[in-house]
Write a protein that holds these residues in place. Sequence first.
Motif, PDB file in Angstrom:
ATOM      1  N   GLU A  13      -0.365   3.473   8.013  1.00 26.22           N
ATOM      2  CA  GLU A  13      -0.064   2.302   7.380  1.00 26.22           C
ATOM      3  C   GLU A  13       1.031   1.535   7.602  1.00 26.22           C
ATOM      4  OE1 GLU A  13      -1.269   5.282   6.468  1.00 26.22           O
ATOM      5  OE2 GLU A  13      -2.219   5.452   4.659  1.00 26.22           O
ATOM      6  N   SER A  14       2.260   2.425   7.573  1.00 24.51           N
ATOM      7  CA  SER A  14       3.382   1.803   7.652  1.00 24.51           C
ATOM      8  C   SER A  14       3.477   1.053   8.885  1.00 24.51           C
ATOM      9  CB  SER A  14       4.378   2.948   7.517  1.00 24.51           C
ATOM     10  OG  SER A  14       4.430   3.906   8.482  1.00 24.51           O
ATOM     11  N   MET A  24       1.253  -2.423   8.875  1.00 24.23           N
ATOM     12  CA  MET A  24       1.535  -3.315   7.734  1.00 24.23           C
ATOM     13  C   MET A  24       1.534  -4.844   8.015  1.00 24.23           C
ATOM     14  SD  MET A  24       1.484  -1.765   4.923  1.00 24.23           S
ATOM     15  CE  MET A  24       2.607  -2.619   3.448  1.00 24.23           C
ATOM     16  N   SER A  47      -2.278  -5.545   9.158  1.00 24.47           N
ATOM     17  CA  SER A  47      -2.983  -5.657   7.947  1.00 24.47           C
ATOM     18  C   SER A  47      -2.715  -6.629   7.296  1.00 24.47           C
ATOM     19  CB  SER A  47      -2.792  -4.069   7.129  1.00 24.47           C
ATOM     20  OG  SER A  47      -1.604  -3.882   6.600  1.00 24.47           O
ATOM     21  N   HIS A 101      -3.276  -0.951   2.999  1.00 23.26           N
ATOM     22  CA  HIS A 101      -1.950  -2.044   2.713  1.00 23.26           C
ATOM     23  C   HIS A 101      -1.219  -1.467   1.418  1.00 23.26           C
ATOM     24  CE1 HIS A 101       0.636  -5.502   4.031  1.00 23.26           C
ATOM     25  NE2 HIS A 101       0.667  -5.588   2.636  1.00 23.26           N
ATOM     26  N   HIS A 138       0.440   2.272   1.241  1.00 25.27           N
ATOM     27  CA  HIS A 138       1.728   2.387   1.741  1.00 25.27           C
ATOM     28  C   HIS A 138       2.671   1.710   0.658  1.00 25.27           C
ATOM     29  CE1 HIS A 138       5.148   2.702   4.346  1.00 25.27           C
ATOM     30  NE2 HIS A 138       5.169   1.563   4.430  1.00 25.27           N
ATOM     31  N   ALA A 139       2.233   0.303   0.412  1.00 24.12           N
ATOM     32  CA  ALA A 139       3.069  -0.485  -0.424  1.00 24.12           C
ATOM     33  C   ALA A 139       3.450   0.079  -1.969  1.00 24.12           C
ATOM     34  CB  ALA A 139       2.191  -1.909  -0.858  1.00 24.12           C
TER      35      ALA A 139
END
Length: 230
Positions: free
Chosen positions: A103-104, A107, A110, A179, A182-183
């Motif tokens: 995910e990171s 980012m 996405s 997104h 991870h956020a």
Amino acid sequence: MQLPSRSYSTIGLKIVMGLSGLILFLFLVVHMLGNWQVFLPPYYMNTYAYFLKSKPLLLWTIRLFLLLTLVVHVYTAIRLWRINRNARPFPYALMLPNQASFESRTMIFSGFVILLFILFHLYHFSFKAPPFGYFKNFLYVFEKSKESIPDVRAMVIAGFQNPWVTFFYVFSLTLLFLHLRHALESFLNSLGFVNSRSLPWEKIVAHAFALVLYGGFVVVPLAIFFKLVH
């Protein structure tokens, strides 16, 4: 020991991006609850949508605020991405992302797809532009007063009966889930809630919130597409 000015700038950008992301996250929660009205009789979703339309000052204030928040979020994300990229102008000879999650590392990608998804969502349901112009003919008539208002629920159901539209929504919502996952975790980390003791719990909380939001959104197009709602 003083931190370089660039470090202060990076920390400030992360705080701004985190707060703007939190505002957008809270909007998504409210939007998800509004979408769930599709499982109720047509009266509820249609009167809810009509109420919002009947308050143009309130509606446009919220829209402009969310637009500004989105612009700030995207701008800070791009700034941080460029800072990280400029810190290492030459790529690694061998990329072994032991700590960085999928995910990171995706980012920006996405986020870009989510931005396209937002534009399509507005094009689809808000602007009702071609080939969705026929949505404007959908009307809901109250039994007692015989007053007619836009049948938003019928628009939603007709929209998700298109397999390509449903696929794009589900795909975009899946990226939104990754997104957000991870956020939210990064946001908790930036606030100092993550440490060697609490790391697993913060990760679980972040993933749980993202999963609930994902399930809450994706259930609507899938239920309509598989004719569980009509």
